[in-house]
Design an enzyme around this catalytic site. Structure first.
Site, PDB file in Angstrom:
ATOM      1  N   CYS A   2       0.833  -1.205   0.000  1.00  0.00           N
ATOM      2  CA  CYS A   2       0.000   0.000   0.000  1.00  0.00           C
ATOM      3  C   CYS A   2       0.873   1.264   0.000  1.00  0.00           C
ATOM      4  CB  CYS A   2      -0.890   0.033   1.225  1.00  0.00           C
ATOM      5  SG  CYS A   2      -1.813  -1.468   1.486  1.00  0.00           S
ATOM      6  N   ARG A  27       2.222   0.965  -6.007  1.00  0.00           N
ATOM      7  CA  ARG A  27       2.331   0.145  -4.788  1.00  0.00           C
ATOM      8  C   ARG A  27       1.053  -0.636  -4.494  1.00  0.00           C
ATOM      9  NH1 ARG A  27       6.822   1.813  -1.507  1.00  0.00           N
ATOM     10  NH2 ARG A  27       6.007   0.380   0.018  1.00  0.00           N
ATOM     11  N   TRP A  74      -3.391  -2.203  -1.473  1.00  0.00           N
ATOM     12  CA  TRP A  74      -3.191  -3.532  -2.062  1.00  0.00           C
ATOM     13  C   TRP A  74      -3.740  -4.491  -1.021  1.00  0.00           C
ATOM     14  CZ3 TRP A  74      -0.749  -8.144  -0.943  1.00  0.00           C
ATOM     15  CH2 TRP A  74      -0.566  -9.022  -2.022  1.00  0.00           C
ATOM     16  N   ASN A 100      -0.016   0.288   6.194  1.00  0.00           N
ATOM     17  CA  ASN A 100       0.594  -0.619   5.223  1.00  0.00           C
ATOM     18  C   ASN A 100       1.257  -1.718   6.028  1.00  0.00           C
ATOM     19  OD1 ASN A 100       1.996  -1.835   3.123  1.00  0.00           O
ATOM     20  ND2 ASN A 100       3.609  -0.287   3.091  1.00  0.00           N
ATOM     21  N   GLY A 101       0.924  -2.978   5.748  1.00  0.00           N
ATOM     22  CA  GLY A 101       1.508  -4.080   6.509  1.00  0.00           C
ATOM     23  C   GLY A 101       0.427  -5.058   6.923  1.00  0.00           C
ATOM     24  N   GLU A 483      13.024 -15.526 -16.548  1.00  0.00           N
ATOM     25  CA  GLU A 483      12.642 -14.115 -16.498  1.00  0.00           C
ATOM     26  C   GLU A 483      11.684 -13.762 -17.648  1.00  0.00           C
ATOM     27  OE1 GLU A 483      12.637 -11.857 -14.476  1.00  0.00           O
ATOM     28  OE2 GLU A 483      12.561  -9.977 -15.551  1.00  0.00           O
ATOM     29  N   LYS A 487       7.905 -12.295 -17.090  1.00  0.00           N
ATOM     30  CA  LYS A 487       7.422 -11.039 -17.684  1.00  0.00           C
ATOM     31  C   LYS A 487       6.090 -11.267 -18.390  1.00  0.00           C
ATOM     32  CE  LYS A 487       9.247  -8.763 -15.965  1.00  0.00           C
ATOM     33  NZ  LYS A 487      10.321  -8.885 -15.056  1.00  0.00           N
ATOM     34  N   GLU A 490       3.204 -11.978 -15.820  1.00  0.00           N
ATOM     35  CA  GLU A 490       2.839 -10.813 -15.006  1.00  0.00           C
ATOM     36  C   GLU A 490       1.924  -9.853 -15.725  1.00  0.00           C
ATOM     37  OE1 GLU A 490       5.878  -8.821 -12.177  1.00  0.00           O
ATOM     38  OE2 GLU A 490       6.901  -9.226 -14.052  1.00  0.00           O
ATOM     39  N   HIS A 506      12.391 -34.137 -20.066  1.00  0.00           N
ATOM     40  CA  HIS A 506      12.009 -34.848 -18.848  1.00  0.00           C
ATOM     41  C   HIS A 506      10.582 -34.526 -18.393  1.00  0.00           C
ATOM     42  CE1 HIS A 506      16.112 -36.250 -18.510  1.00  0.00           C
ATOM     43  NE2 HIS A 506      16.481 -35.011 -18.781  1.00  0.00           N
ATOM     44  N   LYS A 605       4.262  -3.224  -6.873  1.00  0.00           N
ATOM     45  CA  LYS A 605       5.681  -3.091  -7.201  1.00  0.00           C
ATOM     46  C   LYS A 605       6.581  -3.555  -6.061  1.00  0.00           C
ATOM     47  CE  LYS A 605       9.157  -1.627  -9.676  1.00  0.00           C
ATOM     48  NZ  LYS A 605       9.543  -2.570 -10.741  1.00  0.00           N
TER      49      LYS A 605
HETATM   50  C1  AGP Z   1       9.249  -8.361 -11.295  1.00  0.00           C
HETATM   51  O1  AGP Z   1       8.768  -8.084 -12.554  1.00  0.00           O
HETATM   52  C2  AGP Z   1       8.260  -8.493 -10.257  1.00  0.00           C
HETATM   53  N1  AGP Z   1       7.326  -7.459 -10.211  1.00  0.00           N
HETATM   54  C3  AGP Z   1       8.690  -9.069  -8.940  1.00  0.00           C
HETATM   55  O2  AGP Z   1       8.971 -10.409  -9.191  1.00  0.00           O
HETATM   56  C4  AGP Z   1       9.906  -8.430  -8.207  1.00  0.00           C
HETATM   57  O3  AGP Z   1      11.062  -8.658  -8.920  1.00  0.00           O
HETATM   58  C5  AGP Z   1       9.991  -9.026  -6.804  1.00  0.00           C
HETATM   59  O4  AGP Z   1       8.826  -8.703  -6.091  1.00  0.00           O
HETATM   60  C6  AGP Z   1      11.200  -8.563  -6.050  1.00  0.00           C
HETATM   61  O5  AGP Z   1      11.193  -7.188  -5.852  1.00  0.00           O
HETATM   62  P1  AGP Z   1      12.469  -6.422  -5.365  1.00  0.00           P
HETATM   63  O6  AGP Z   1      13.515  -6.583  -6.393  1.00  0.00           O
HETATM   64  O7  AGP Z   1      12.021  -5.003  -5.207  1.00  0.00           O
HETATM   65  O8  AGP Z   1      12.895  -7.035  -4.061  1.00  0.00           O
END
Ligand code: AGP
Length: 610
Positions: A2, A27, A74, A100-101, A483, A487, A490, A506, A605
């Site tokens: 948040c 966020r 969030w 937040n938390g 990766e 991407k 996500e 496998h 994020k």
């Molecule tokens: C990446 O595209 C993601 N949004 C997510 O996996 C991110 O890399 C992960 O939450 C780690 O975040 P950080 O690098 O800020 O610790």
């Protein structure tokens, strides 16, 4: 997670809060709200949905206040709706709180408060805090004392901001596990969960540490611990500019950040290459370099994209520095009672520097006496401050939820650390020089790759309706396959999996048919021949193949359906280049599908809850 913003001063805080929330929307974006106090009046405006919905509501009301707090949510406890949105308030609507938390013992506290006659409106854990604070206010404690007493009963994590109609000259904030900064102005002060929210108004900030509580007035602030010890805080000057956190004419932050990689990669190396000596200079590690070089083992812990960078780091450290290296998900690291020795080095990689799991891994490693080093992007972030030493990646602010430029900059910094350590061990000057030379060439090669944008968009058009994707790579490019798949998942919500190419036989090979696109990362490196065999295996089963290959590769065209040809570099640096077409592919597929690239559903994020 948040986003939190607050203001106390002589101006009308409403536009300041709305602007701050827009900056913080990466966020969390399922609901938003503001709470205002002015001349003995208080008001709360909350909406489900994005900050723009809240902004629209606010524009129809004639609101004015010199004290206010704002929140973009969030969801953890309770679905996204207006009632669960923050701020939460006491029954009389005189006390407002944003959080937040996660309050882990909220059920117990809630029962106790219900027994005292408190009614709860929402399904959130956060609401207990406002009533708990209220229960102390009714015993005639001041606001700050009530917050302090309440927090002493709380288990879990929090970044909170609280305002109270009966004490309109202050804003009280506290943190444990969730970031908070106080921004300093002239006859006005700000609070926020990160500096981007207040950068338009001030560059002077004070970072709160865990267990600290600040009382902020329009002309000053005081900080003490939750256990009541006064604390002197250092004032920091923020070096990022407003332009850096603007879209700058691009349709999405993600595209801007992909394109910025020519520069961000350059910035990650700026002033750090000793080309003649074939090594790197990293000021942040100067005091610990001997201990690092003599480490018996390196552990790297991270989450998500940063974890993928860590996997590339493992290949680098083992190949060049010859130090046994292990990579571990931060979320698993802490809970499996890991064996960490005093002569181990533990790296934590985090773009935001706030990821809760990565922080927990950091604390675990520190408690066990290892050398704990951070690799972060956000300057002044918690992981950067809590590490014993570290290296900033200097990628610049990354706003798009899908990490792009931070990934490539993490790889650069890992390469620099590898160089530094390896050269102090057995790597020769000439071998080191090969790496520094190639590092220097990367920005130009990235520019070449970005010119392939139109071709990649066309490929995206072909595959936009696919339901599944497989990404395959070997060696250094196995993490790139992971990766690339992340991407796509996500931002386009297409199921995708990354595998080491040889592992396909496998199991995953059973999935291959004419509906399964397979993306091969196939540079002409030590694994090329093997990758070609894997391509043949997919082809024989009717799979549709997209390959990322070297521009000088004449063989691959006849083997695959689509080939994206990119400049060649040395094997250890090839993930930097190979990841960029995959970022663009995911980006274009999501845009063609009409999805919100910068704010994909369910994601945030910065993941500040475990
Ligand atoms: C990446 O595209 C993601 N949004 C997510 O996996 C991110 O890399 C992960 O939450 C780690 O975040 P950080 O690098 O800020 O610790």
């Amino acid at each position: 997670m948040c986003g939190i913003v607050g203001y106390i001063g002589e101006k009308n805080c409403v536009p300041i809060l709305i602007n701050g929330l827009k900056r913080l929307e990466y966020r969390g974006y399922d609901s938003a709200g503001i709470g205002l106090i002015e001349n003995g009046n208080s008001s709360i405006i909350k909406n489900k949905g994005k900050v723009s919905v809240l902004e629209e509501t606010v524009s129809t009301l004639n609101l004015h206040a010199g004290l206010g707090i704002g929140h973009t949510r969030w969801a953890t406890h309770g679905i996204p709706n207006e009632i669960n949105a923050h701020p939460h308030s006491n029954e009389k609507n005189t006390l407002f709180l944003i959080h937040n938390g996660i309050i882990e013992n909220y059920q117990t506290i809630k029962k106790g408060l219900q027994n005292l006659g408190y009614n709860f409106k929402s399904d959130t854990d956060s609401e207990v805090l406002v009533h708990l604070i209220d229960s102390f206010l009714t015993k005639d404690y001041s606001l700050s004392k009530s917050v302090q007493l309440a927090l002493n009963e709380v288990e879990g994590t929090y970044g909170i901001a609280v305002i109270y109609q009966n004490e309109p000259d202050k804003l009280v904030v506290a943190r444990k596990g969730s970031p908070l900064v106080v921004g300093l102005g002239e006859h006005e002060n700000f609070i926020a969960s990160d500096v981007s929210a207040i950068l338009a108004y001030t560059k002077q900030v004070v970072y709160l540490d865990d267990g600290e509580l600040a009382v902020v007035s329009k002309d000053g602030f005081t900080v003490k611990t939750i256990s009541d010890k006064e604390i002197e805080k250092e004032i920091h000057e923020i070096s990022i500019s407003l332009e850096e956190i603007d879209k700058g004419g691009y349709p999405h932050f993600m595209l801007k950040e992909i394109i910025e990689q020519t520069e961000s990669v350059r910035n990650s190396m700026r002033g750090r290459l000793l080309v003649n000596e074939g090594t790197a200079k990293l000021g942040g590690l100067a005091d610990v370099v001997d201990r690092l070089v003599n480490s018996k083992r390196i552990l790297i812990s991270a989450c998500g994209t940063s974890w993928h960078a860590a996997l590339v780091g493992e290949y680098m450290f083992e190949q060049f520095a010859r130090i046994p290296t292990e990579v571990e998900y931060a979320s698993e690291f802490r809970y499996r009672n890991p064996i960490i020795e005093k002569d181990d080095t533990v790296f934590l990689i985090s773009q935001s520097g706030e990821t809760a799991d990565t922080r927990a891994a950091l604390h675990e490693a520190k408690n066990r006496g290892a050398l704990v080093l951070g690799i972060c992007n956000v300057v002044g972030s918690t992981i950067a401050r809590e590490s014993m030493a570290g290296v900033y990646i200097h990628a610049g602010p990354e706003i798009g939820v899908a990490s792009t430029k931070a990934f490539t900059s993490q790889l650069i910094v890992l390469a620099l650390i590898t160089l530094l350590v390896a050269r102090k061990k057995s790597l020769s000057t000439s071998e080191g020089k090969k790496i520094t030379d190639e590092l220097q060439k990367l920005p130009d090669k990235i520019s070449e790759i970005l010119k392939l944008n139109d071709q990649i968009e066309q490929i995206a058009n072909e595959f936009k309706d696919s339901k599944n994707f497989l990404y395959l790579g070997r060696g250094y490019n196995f993490p790139v396959a992971l990766e690339g798949a992340l991407k796509l998942k996500e931002i386009s919500y297409i199921h995708a999996e990354g595998y080491p190419a040889a592992e396909m036989k496998h199991g995953p090979i059973a999935l291959i048919d004419e509906n399964m696109p397979v993306v091969f990362i196939a540079p002409k490196d030590s694994t090329y021949e093997k990758i070609v065999s894997n391509i043949e295996e997919v082809k024989a089963r009717g799979g549709r193949i997209i390959a990322i290959a070297d521009d000088a590769d004449g063989e691959i065209d006849s083997l695959v359906d689509y080939v994206i040809k990119i400049p060649r570099t040395i094997e250890m640096l090839s993930p930097v280049l190979n990841s960029i077409p995959l970022q663009l592919l995911a980006y274009h597929i999501a845009v063609i599908k009409g999805l919100n690239v910068d704010q994909p559903r369910n994601l945030a994020k910065s993941v500040t809850v475990e």
